[in-house]
Scaffold this motif. Structure first.
Motif, mmCIF file in Angstrom:
data_model
loop_
_atom_site.group_PDB
_atom_site.id
_atom_site.type_symbol
_atom_site.label_atom_id
_atom_site.label_comp_id
_atom_site.label_asym_id
_atom_site.label_seq_id
_atom_site.Cartn_x
_atom_site.Cartn_y
_atom_site.Cartn_z
ATOM 1 N N UNK A 180 0.842 -1.203 0.000
ATOM 2 C CA UNK A 180 0.000 0.000 0.000
ATOM 3 C C UNK A 180 0.877 1.253 0.000
ATOM 4 N N UNK A 181 1.933 1.225 0.800
ATOM 5 C CA UNK A 181 2.812 2.393 0.922
ATOM 6 C C UNK A 181 3.529 2.669 -0.401
ATOM 7 N N UNK A 182 4.022 1.612 -1.044
ATOM 8 C CA UNK A 182 4.711 1.802 -2.321
ATOM 9 C C UNK A 182 3.728 2.332 -3.377
ATOM 10 N N UNK A 183 2.493 1.838 -3.363
ATOM 11 C CA UNK A 183 1.490 2.312 -4.333
ATOM 12 C C UNK A 183 1.143 3.783 -4.128
ATOM 13 N N UNK A 184 1.197 4.250 -2.891
ATOM 14 C CA UNK A 184 0.731 5.613 -2.581
ATOM 15 C C UNK A 184 1.848 6.633 -2.365
ATOM 16 N N UNK A 185 3.087 6.172 -2.228
ATOM 17 C CA UNK A 185 4.197 7.106 -2.012
ATOM 18 C C UNK A 185 4.423 7.931 -3.275
ATOM 19 N N UNK A 186 4.569 9.272 -3.160
ATOM 20 C CA UNK A 186 4.893 10.057 -4.346
ATOM 21 C C UNK A 186 6.187 9.502 -4.972
ATOM 22 N N UNK A 187 6.176 9.208 -6.300
ATOM 23 C CA UNK A 187 7.331 8.560 -6.923
ATOM 24 C C UNK A 187 8.654 9.288 -6.666
ATOM 25 N N UNK A 188 8.591 10.629 -6.546
ATOM 26 C CA UNK A 188 9.860 11.355 -6.325
ATOM 27 C C UNK A 188 10.504 10.964 -4.983
ATOM 28 N N UNK A 189 9.697 10.449 -4.055
ATOM 29 C CA UNK A 189 10.245 9.993 -2.773
ATOM 30 C C UNK A 189 10.923 8.632 -2.892
ATOM 31 N N UNK A 190 10.692 7.946 -4.027
ATOM 32 C CA UNK A 190 11.307 6.630 -4.214
ATOM 33 C C UNK A 190 12.530 6.698 -5.124
ATOM 34 N N UNK A 191 12.745 7.865 -5.737
ATOM 35 C CA UNK A 191 13.800 7.991 -6.751
ATOM 36 C C UNK A 191 15.189 7.673 -6.226
ATOM 37 N N UNK A 192 15.431 7.928 -4.951
ATOM 38 C CA UNK A 192 16.770 7.719 -4.394
ATOM 39 C C UNK A 192 16.880 6.379 -3.651
ATOM 40 N N UNK A 193 15.925 5.490 -3.879
ATOM 41 C CA UNK A 193 15.991 4.152 -3.258
ATOM 42 C C UNK A 193 16.510 3.152 -4.287
ATOM 43 N N UNK A 194 16.610 1.878 -3.900
ATOM 44 C CA UNK A 194 17.067 0.867 -4.861
ATOM 45 C C UNK A 194 15.909 0.174 -5.577
ATOM 46 N N UNK A 195 14.732 0.806 -5.601
ATOM 47 C CA UNK A 195 13.623 0.284 -6.410
ATOM 48 C C UNK A 195 14.086 0.230 -7.866
ATOM 49 N N UNK A 196 13.590 -0.744 -8.637
ATOM 50 C CA UNK A 196 14.083 -0.845 -10.017
ATOM 51 C C UNK A 196 13.567 0.318 -10.866
ATOM 52 N N UNK A 197 14.353 0.689 -11.844
ATOM 53 C CA UNK A 197 13.991 1.785 -12.757
ATOM 54 C C UNK A 197 12.669 1.476 -13.454
ATOM 55 N N UNK A 198 12.485 0.197 -13.849
ATOM 56 C CA UNK A 198 11.258 -0.208 -14.546
ATOM 57 C C UNK A 198 10.038 0.001 -13.639
ATOM 58 N N UNK A 199 10.151 -0.398 -12.368
ATOM 59 C CA UNK A 199 9.022 -0.248 -11.449
ATOM 60 C C UNK A 199 8.727 1.228 -11.202
ATOM 61 N N UNK A 200 9.790 2.016 -11.065
ATOM 62 C CA UNK A 200 9.607 3.454 -10.841
ATOM 63 C C UNK A 200 8.862 4.084 -12.020
ATOM 64 N N UNK A 201 9.204 3.664 -13.228
ATOM 65 C CA UNK A 201 8.524 4.173 -14.428
ATOM 66 C C UNK A 201 7.036 3.877 -14.411
ATOM 67 N N UNK A 202 6.680 2.651 -14.017
ATOM 68 C CA UNK A 202 5.263 2.264 -13.941
ATOM 69 C C UNK A 202 4.555 3.063 -12.834
ATOM 70 N N UNK A 203 5.217 3.218 -11.689
ATOM 71 C CA UNK A 203 4.612 3.952 -10.568
ATOM 72 C C UNK A 203 4.423 5.437 -10.899
ATOM 73 N N UNK A 204 5.322 5.991 -11.708
ATOM 74 C CA UNK A 204 5.171 7.403 -12.113
ATOM 75 C C UNK A 204 3.900 7.613 -12.927
ATOM 76 N N UNK A 205 3.491 6.599 -13.674
ATOM 77 C CA UNK A 205 2.286 6.696 -14.523
ATOM 78 C C UNK A 205 1.018 6.274 -13.766
ATOM 79 N N UNK A 206 1.188 5.838 -12.518
ATOM 80 C CA UNK A 206 0.053 5.257 -11.794
ATOM 81 C C UNK A 206 -1.096 6.247 -11.597
ATOM 82 N N UNK A 207 -2.323 5.731 -11.758
ATOM 83 C CA UNK A 207 -3.530 6.526 -11.514
ATOM 84 C C UNK A 207 -4.194 6.144 -10.188
ATOM 85 N N UNK A 208 -3.561 5.243 -9.443
ATOM 86 C CA UNK A 208 -4.181 4.746 -8.205
ATOM 87 C C UNK A 208 -4.256 5.860 -7.165
ATOM 88 N N UNK A 209 -5.470 6.145 -6.714
ATOM 89 C CA UNK A 209 -5.689 7.223 -5.733
ATOM 90 C C UNK A 209 -6.170 6.693 -4.382
#
Length: 438
Positions: free
Chosen positions: A140-169
């Motif tokens: 839930x936290x990963x789905x709702x965290x603003x993507x810019x807050x995940x940019x400096x973590x070791x999340x994969x680039x591919x996942x970050x790209x998908x999360x940036x486009x997310x419409x989940x509110x």
């Protein structure tokens, strides 16, 4: 009788791992925004660099080499391969596109090679997570965290790209039982409550009468309940400015058990979950959820099931309790197989955190040392890796050493540097083997 330490001084440990890289759940399970939890990697690395310890990745025990073959090459064998399967919901519609296990979703954003094809469709407004443990809150936290807050973590680039486009509110986190039975811990709940740009939705009716019940529960659970209660009943105070501006919401739904995943009109994907309304029979931890006969439909475009993990049998020669999902053992000694041991989730079942599992592995090691001292393990030399290496080589299996890993590690760290990330994980085993010149 020699003292116990002299046994340690002669012990040599080889670690076999199915993945090409070490660290298991610390790398592939722990959330990318929890880097402090990964500090245990430093301890692991020190151990692996010892002259008396070797790591061999890319070796699947049960497929590339059997447990009896390992037993023939070593004085003792310890199985600690965890719980790599997820508990299924066993409900109609579970196979629809848009339904995933939380385990696979976590593997996807954490770079587990087998989950890289997942690519969830996050174009919907609402996600439903079934289960109320720490993994459910991580997702839930990963789905709702603003993507810019995940940019400096070791999340994969591919996942970050998908999360940036997310419409989940909106994310609903659904449990069969009530607030007193949630499985998550206070740290994870607090992180959810403080998540930037989001606000919690808790129904104060779910907490009626809990005030009195809280007094009897153990302290950690009591603090957790107080935080839930406070969040459910409080009027927005001065600290709630970020919640007033919130564009995203999450909520806990209690006393609801999934009955069916509802398909979209064309039947091609998930469009909701039908929930049976439940009530509790019994009290406290032992309380059971019983359906009342009422149902409720919760529309959503994404369903993540997080109702637990289960271990798989690794080799036909090893006894396995399918009902409990563990290797039958007494204090870590595998029943009826001398010289074979187990530790962690495959020994006790899939509950507890890194610390619990670590303590548990120390206990298994103590049993092994006791048996060694009592003369219960084979005497005389054993060939160890030399014998296994010959077998693997004849089968075309190329193990990956710890120094190989250190090359991959350096590559990951350098790929992450440009983006200010601790690392950019390699997710393709073939690419890893190419980088190693295998």
């Amino acid at each position: 009788m020699e003292d116990k330490d002299s046994w340690h001084a002669q012990a040599h440990v080889d670690i076999y791992e199915k993945q090409l890289v070490p660290f298991g759940l610390v790398r592939f399970g722990v959330a990318p925004d929890h880097p402090e939890v990964k500090n245990v990697i430093n301890t692991f690395t020190q151990t692996a660099r010892s002259d008396r310890c070797a790591f061999w990745g890319n070796v699947a025990v049960g497929r590339d080499v059997t447990v009896p073959e390992l037993q023939g090459a070593y004085h003792a064998v310890v199985l600690s391969y965890g719980a790599e399967d997820h508990q299924t919901l066993e409900i109609p519609g579970e196979e629809l596109p848009g339904v995933f296990s939380a385990r696979a979703f976590v593997g996807w954003y954490n770079g587990l090679p087998e989950n890289q094809e997942l690519v969830p469709d996050l174009s919907c407004n609402t996600a439903v997570i079934l289960g109320q443990g720490n993994v459910a809150l991580d997702v839930a936290r990963i789905l709702l965290t603003p993507p810019e807050h995940l940019e400096k973590t070791d999340i994969t680039e591919a996942a970050l790209g998908v999360l940036r486009q997310s419409q989940v509110k909106t994310v609903w986190i659904v449990g069969r039982r009530g607030p007193l039975q949630v499985a998550f811990t206070i740290k994870e709940l607090r992180e959810m409550i403080q998540l930037p740009g989001t606000r919690p939705i808790l129904d104060s009716a779910d907490f009626l009468g809990l005030q009195d019940r809280i007094k009897e529960v153990p302290r950690p659970r009591k603090r957790l309940m107080e935080l839930l209660l406070q969040t459910a009943t409080e009027k927005p105070g001065p600290g709630a400015a970020h919640q007033a501006m919130a564009t995203r919401t999450w909520g806990l739904r209690f006393f609801r058990s999934p009955q069916q995943v509802l398909p979209s009109p064309d039947g091609r994907r998930a469009a909701g979950v039908r929930l049976a309304v439940t009530r509790l029979e019994g009290v406290g931890e032992a309380a059971q959820a019983v359906p009342t006969g009422d149902v409720e439909d919760l529309p959503c475009g994404l369903v993540l099931s997080s109702v637990g993990y289960k271990s798989r049998p690794v080799d036909p020669s090893v006894p396995f309790d399918f009902k409990r999902g563990v290797i039958p053992n007494i204090e870590g000694r595998v029943v009826d197989v001398p010289g074979l041991y187990c530790s962690g989730w495959v020994k006790r079942g899939p509950t507890g955190v890194i610390n619990t599992t670590m303590t548990d592995s120390f206990l298994t090691s103590q049993m092994l040392l006791q048996d060694l001292k009592a003369g219960l393990l084979p005497s005389g030399p054993r060939p160890g890796f030399a014998a296994i290496q010959a077998l693997l080589s004849s089968r075309g299996v190329r193990p990956v050493s710890f120094s190989d890993w250190e090359k991959l590690d350096a590559e990951e760290v350098s790929r992450g540097q440009g983006a200010g990330k601790p690392r950019e994980k390699l997710v393709d085993p073939q690419e890893m083997l190419r980088l190693l010149g295998h």
